[in-house]
Structures are given as C-alpha cells and as structure tokens.
Design an enzyme around this catalytic site. Structure first.
Site, PDB file in Angstrom:
ATOM      1  N   LYS A 190       3.618   1.728  -3.869  1.00  0.00           N
ATOM      2  CA  LYS A 190       2.840   0.694  -5.354  1.00  0.00           C
ATOM      3  C   LYS A 190       3.967   0.796  -5.517  1.00  0.00           C
ATOM      4  O   LYS A 190       3.644  -0.117  -6.877  1.00  0.00           O
ATOM      5  CB  LYS A 190       1.984   0.543  -5.404  1.00  0.00           C
TER       6      LYS A 190
ATOM      7  N   THR B 165       0.600  -0.794  -0.111  1.00  0.00           N
ATOM      8  CA  THR B 165       0.137   0.413  -0.018  1.00  0.00           C
ATOM      9  C   THR B 165       0.687   1.154   0.327  1.00  0.00           C
ATOM     10  O   THR B 165       2.594   1.093  -0.034  1.00  0.00           O
ATOM     11  CB  THR B 165      -1.272   0.419   0.998  1.00  0.00           C
TER      12      THR B 165
ATOM     13  N   ARG C 270      -7.614  18.230 -10.622  1.00  0.00           N
ATOM     14  CA  ARG C 270      -7.395  20.103  -9.990  1.00  0.00           C
ATOM     15  C   ARG C 270      -5.824  20.969 -10.810  1.00  0.00           C
ATOM     16  O   ARG C 270      -6.376  21.596 -11.119  1.00  0.00           O
ATOM     17  CB  ARG C 270      -7.004  20.350  -8.019  1.00  0.00           C
TER      18      ARG C 270
ATOM     19  N   ASN D 218      -0.108  -3.706  -6.175  1.00  0.00           N
ATOM     20  CA  ASN D 218      -0.627  -3.594  -4.835  1.00  0.00           C
ATOM     21  C   ASN D 218       0.020  -5.795  -4.435  1.00  0.00           C
ATOM     22  O   ASN D 218      -0.744  -5.302  -3.315  1.00  0.00           O
ATOM     23  CB  ASN D 218      -1.658  -3.657  -4.729  1.00  0.00           C
TER      24      ASN D 218
HETATM   25  P1  ATR Z   1      -3.994   7.741  -4.980  1.00  0.00           P
HETATM   26  O1  ATR Z   1      -3.041   7.813  -4.379  1.00  0.00           O
HETATM   27  O2  ATR Z   1      -4.988   7.573  -3.644  1.00  0.00           O
HETATM   28  O3  ATR Z   1      -4.505   8.950  -5.479  1.00  0.00           O
HETATM   29  P2  ATR Z   1      -2.593  11.152  -5.208  1.00  0.00           P
HETATM   30  O4  ATR Z   1      -1.360  10.544  -5.645  1.00  0.00           O
HETATM   31  O5  ATR Z   1      -1.462  12.053  -4.588  1.00  0.00           O
HETATM   32  O6  ATR Z   1      -3.278   9.875  -3.808  1.00  0.00           O
HETATM   33  O7  ATR Z   1      -3.409  11.934  -5.783  1.00  0.00           O
HETATM   34  C1  ATR Z   1      -4.476  12.622  -4.750  1.00  0.00           C
HETATM   35  C2  ATR Z   1      -5.496  12.953  -5.965  1.00  0.00           C
HETATM   36  O8  ATR Z   1      -6.406  13.828  -4.891  1.00  0.00           O
HETATM   37  C3  ATR Z   1      -5.281  14.205  -6.427  1.00  0.00           C
HETATM   38  O9  ATR Z   1      -5.702  13.883  -7.564  1.00  0.00           O
HETATM   39  C4  ATR Z   1      -4.908  15.457  -6.132  1.00  0.00           C
HETATM   40  O10 ATR Z   1      -5.706  16.157  -7.175  1.00  0.00           O
HETATM   41  P3  ATR Z   1      -3.652  17.153  -7.653  1.00  0.00           P
HETATM   42  O11 ATR Z   1      -3.366  16.423  -8.466  1.00  0.00           O
HETATM   43  O12 ATR Z   1      -4.065  18.404  -8.214  1.00  0.00           O
HETATM   44  O13 ATR Z   1      -2.612  17.578  -6.299  1.00  0.00           O
HETATM   45  C5  ATR Z   1      -6.155  14.729  -5.819  1.00  0.00           C
HETATM   46  N1  ATR Z   1      -6.664  16.135  -4.946  1.00  0.00           N
HETATM   47  C6  ATR Z   1      -5.680  16.194  -3.019  1.00  0.00           C
HETATM   48  N2  ATR Z   1      -6.308  17.581  -2.726  1.00  0.00           N
HETATM   49  C7  ATR Z   1      -7.166  17.601  -3.437  1.00  0.00           C
HETATM   50  C8  ATR Z   1      -8.274  18.767  -2.746  1.00  0.00           C
HETATM   51  N3  ATR Z   1      -7.699  19.456  -1.673  1.00  0.00           N
HETATM   52  N4  ATR Z   1      -9.288  19.454  -4.240  1.00  0.00           N
HETATM   53  C9  ATR Z   1      -9.197  18.369  -5.427  1.00  0.00           C
HETATM   54  N5  ATR Z   1      -8.545  17.539  -5.492  1.00  0.00           N
HETATM   55  C10 ATR Z   1      -7.196  17.170  -4.430  1.00  0.00           C
END
Ligand code: ATR
Length: 495
Positions: free
Chosen positions: A297, A293, A381, A318
């Site tokens: 990964k 996890t 975002r 995973n």
């Molecule tokens: P995971 O492995 O759980 O997908 P990650 O790779 O850190 O974790 O991805 C987090 C996702 O949540 C991304 O799409 C991130 O958007 P950004 O690419 O813009 O960072 C999104 N995310 C995190 N915080 C956010 C927020 N406050 N509003 C919208 N999207 C958010």
C-alpha cells in the site's frame, strides 16, 4: 476452453467428477497415471461415456504424475488405450525417445510408429514440456521447436517472481504465429495466467477439483467467478496486487459486479513481489485498474501520477486507476471504514473514539475520524507508534495497559490490530476492557465474522460492526472508481 483434469483412481469416479463439473468445462484430461492399474484395460471407453473432447495423459513422476513405468512400457499401454478409444488428443512428453514411440504390437509382433498412427486417425498430439522449478530462459524457442511438426506445443513452467510472469504474458506477442499452443504457469505466481489464459495465447486452461498441479483453480471458479472463458481482446483487465494475495475476497465483489452491469472486464489476483515490475506488466497487458493490499500500500506511491487527499494524509493507497494515461491512487479503506457509521457521526452520536492499534490499518481509521471532527485517542502496545500517529493527526494517545481508563468515556471503540484472527483467533488485544453497552464498537477483522472483542461488546449490548462490512463498502467504492457505475445493489457478495 476450460479443461478438467481428472484426479480419481477409478473410471467410474472420474466420470462422476466430469458429471459434477459438466456445466463449467469444455473438455477433459483423463489422467491415466492416477487410475488404479486394473482400470487401464477399460480406459478406452472413457471419451465416449463422458461425451466431451478428451486428452489422454499418462504422466511420469518426473513431470508431476504418478507413473513409475519406463517410457517403452508406458507408451505401449498409452497406444493400446488411445487407438481403441475416441480420444481427441494425446499428451506425449517432448523428451520421449523416437525408439520408444516405435511400438511393437502385442498381437501381430509388428512395429508401429505411434505418432503416424495418431496422425492417421486424426488424434492431435500435444507435445509437452514441464519445468517445476523455473521459467527456462529458452522458453520461446522451446515452444517454436515443439510446434514444428504440426503438433500442439504445451509448456508447463514455474514462475518464481513477477518478472517471470511478465515473460509468460509476452508469449502472446512474441509467438503470435504459433496459433495452437498450451501455456501453463504453475504455482502461486502463475494463478493470474491460469485465469487470463486467453491473454497469454493458450488454447485452454487446466482446472481440477483438488489441484492435480500447483496453482490449479476449480472449474467452477474459473467459469462462474472469473468467467475466464469469456475473455477476448476487448476485455478490460483489473486485479489486486499483494503478497500473499490468493485468499483475497475482492474477486468475489468485482467479478459478479462487472457481470451484472454487462461490462466486459475481469478482476484477477496478482501475487507481486516487486511493485515496479508489476507496473511494467500493467502497461504490457493494459491493466485498467487494481486494488492494492499488504504489503504494497505504500510501495505503489512513487509510481502514481496523481494521488487523492486521503492517500497523501494516510501515506497509503489501496486503489489505483488509469486516468488519461496516468495512474491515480485513492484510498477506499478510508471511506469504506466510515460508510457504516457515517450517519452516527453526522448526527453527533459519535464525537469521541478510542482506536486500538497504530499500524497501517489504524492510520486510515484515525485520519477518517479526525477529518470528520471526531476526537480520537490512539492506544497501542508500542508507545512510540501511538505517539507518532497521534501527533500527526493531532489526536491523543495512551498505552495499551491504560486502556481501562477509557471505559464508558468514548462513543466509539475501534479495534485495528491483527489480534483475533488467524493464530490469535479467540483472543482480544484488550481482554479486560469492559463495555457499558452504549458504545458503537467496530472491529476491522473480517475473518472470523465475530471476534472475541466484538462478541464481548455485543454481549454488553453495544451496536457492533465487523470488517466484512468495511471490506464490502471499500470494494463498492473501488468498483465505482473502476467503472464509473454504482455497485449493483442486488448483488450480495459471499465471502
Ligand atoms: P496493519 O497494516 O494490519 O495495521 P501493522 O501495520 O503490522 O498491520 O499493525 C499491526 C498492529 O497490531 C499494530 O498496532 C501492532 O502493535 P505494535 O505497534 O505494538 O506492533 C498491533 N499488534 C500486533 N500484535 C499485537 C499484540 N500481540 N498485542 C497487541 N497489539 C498487537
């Protein structure tokens, strides 16, 4: 043996604590230092009343206990209690001075050698050594020295990384001759060794209802969830690596599954800082397979001899299994995500999808949909990440601000961001998005069961799926990869 460490202030409460845990434990450590002062005069009756082998422990503050007494007084009180009662063991710290163990009897004024008295009564002495900061370099020598007089050596040390955990597991190989020993690795890194206490050659593992030492598990979890006392030389070890990892729900899927198919195996959480060292540990204790996890990964990929198609596409693994001496990586997140909506995709009820987020979790989702001929639009975002993932998977992309454009235009909406759990509980990454009620709506978050995003979709009449379903499905597929058997359908993991 699973040993309950009492954490109560009165003997009556401590006895009730033993009663509550009786079916999970083999022995008890009565913590005299945690009892109220007035209770000590009757403490000798405790072993008889609890009817289990009991250790008498009167711990000093510097060793993680509560006793402020000087050693002379403390040992004198300990002697009074132990010699009058039916204790099986008494814990004496390794640095207590010889002179403090020569105790003057209050009634006769004669000095007695406490250790000789204990040996004469057949009460075993546990010689304990504590280090709350580290695993000392001279650990093996320390254990050998403590064991010299025929006492039981106990070392309670603190691993700070996975290298230290390897050292703890090597004790069993290096010190095979010290048959009776107690090894405790405290803190989060030590949790795996508390569960696998038999694999580190420890005669017992301590458990408590409310952590009398860092990293302690409850007797119930050790006995029922992990079946830690059933481990033997033939037990196959599985686990999950991550950082953090201790909150993982996966042991609740795999351990009951193993038990149910009568497979002699155990599934344990390993807190891992360096993946490379974990692979060394995996060789040392012959781990058969493990889940991976966040954040490892991707990090595991260089160590895999074989990877499946979806791991190659997603760039993340995973699940790792050992096949013919080689580590093989698959990604059951990919299939676990698909499982609940497979029929809808096959029946072409889902032909288009909007995926919110472009992080690690999103990659498995977008590849799974694309490979099943669903047309995907990624909104994120950060525009650049959406573009990158969309180009790689031949999908479309857009920014989060434009999300309303897709209202009523897609069959499936998937939420893959972290918004809605933890500190952002109650929030949605797309608060203004309106559902028509016809969409299938999926949120990868599993805690809480129903995020703000899913609640809104459900209120609009949509069919909804939460991350629990995906977690369970991916776990079932891991179970198949680990054991070659289907996950027993009668087991319903609770998490
Ligand atoms: P995971 O492995 O759980 O997908 P990650 O790779 O850190 O974790 O991805 C987090 C996702 O949540 C991304 O799409 C991130 O958007 P950004 O690419 O813009 O960072 C999104 N995310 C995190 N915080 C956010 C927020 N406050 N509003 C919208 N999207 C958010």
């Amino acid at each position: 043996m699973i040993c309950l460490t009492t954490s109560e202030r009165t003997l009556t409460a401590a006895l009730k604590q033993v009663e509550r845990n009786k079916e999970y434990i083999d022995m008890v450590e009565l913590r005299l230092d945690l009892l109220e002062e007035g209770e000590l005069v009757s403490a000798q009756i405790f072993p008889r009343l609890c009817a289990l082998p009991t250790i008498a422990t009167f711990r000093r503050i510097c060793d993680g206990g509560a006793s402020k007494l000087n050693d002379k007084t403390r040992i004198s009180i300990l002697r009074d209690i132990v010699l009058k009662g039916d204790f099986s063991y008494v814990d004496i710290e390794d640095d207590v001075k010889k002179s403090d163990l020569k105790v003057k009897d209050a009634e006769t004024d004669v000095r007695h050698d406490f250790e000789s008295e204990l040996r004469a009564k057949g009460i075993r002495i546990i010689r304990s050594y504590h280090d709350f900061e580290k695993v000392p370099a001279e650990l093996f020598g320390k254990i050998t020295k403590l064991a010299k007089k025929g006492d039981i050596p106990k070392v309670a040390v603190t691993p700070n990384n996975i290298v230290d955990v390897v050292t703890i597991f090597r004790i069993q190989q290096e010190l095979k001759d010290v048959k009776e020993k107690i090894v405790v690795a405290m803190g989060d890194y030590g949790v795996c060794t508390r569960i696998l206490y038999k694999k580190i050659g420890s005669m017992l593992t301590f458990a408590s209802e409310n952590q009398t030492a860092p990293g302690q598990l409850t007797p119930k979890d050790l006995k029922l969830l992990y079946r830690a006392d059933m481990v033997n030389s033939r037990t196959n070890v599985y686990g999950i690596i991550g950082n953090p990892v201790l909150q993982t729900a996966s042991p609740k899927i795999h351990n009951p599954g193993f038990d149910s198919i009568h497979y002699n195996a155990i599934y344990v959480p390993f807190l891992v800082d360096k993946v490379r060292t974990f692979f060394k540990l995996a060789e040392l204790i012959q781990i058969h397979g493990f889940s991976v996890t966040v954040p490892h990964k991707r990090d595991v990929l260089p160590y895999l001899g074989k990877i499946s198609r979806e791991v190659k596409q997603i760039g993340a693994c995973n699940t790792v299994t050992r096949i013919q001496g080689m580590w093989k990586g698959i990604n059951t997140d990919y299939y676990g995500f698909l499982a609940p909506i497979e029929t809808e995709i096959a029946e072409e009820k889902i032909k288009t999808a909007l995926v919110i987020g472009a992080g690690g979790a999103s990659r498995a989702v977008v590849w799974a949909l694309k490979n099943h001929h669903v047309k995907v639009t990624v909104v994120n975002r950060t525009k650049e990440k959406a573009i990158h993932l969309a180009e790689e998977t031949m999908s479309s992309w857009d920014t989060l601000e434009n999300v309303k454009k897709y209202e009523g235009k897609v069959d499936l909406v998937v939420q893959t961001t972290v918004i809605g759990m933890g500190e952002t509980m109650g929030q949605s990454p797309v608060p203004d998005f309106e559902f028509t009620g016809k969409e299938f709506v999926y949120d990868l978050i599993y805690k809480p069961d129903y995020t703000e995003f899913l609640k809104k979709a459900s209120a609009a009449g949509c069919s909804t799926y939460n991350g629990k379903r995906m977690l369970l499905e991916q776990g079932k597929l891991q179970f198949e990869a680990f054991t070659g058997y289907h996950y027993p359908h009668w087991i319903k993991p609770e998490f």
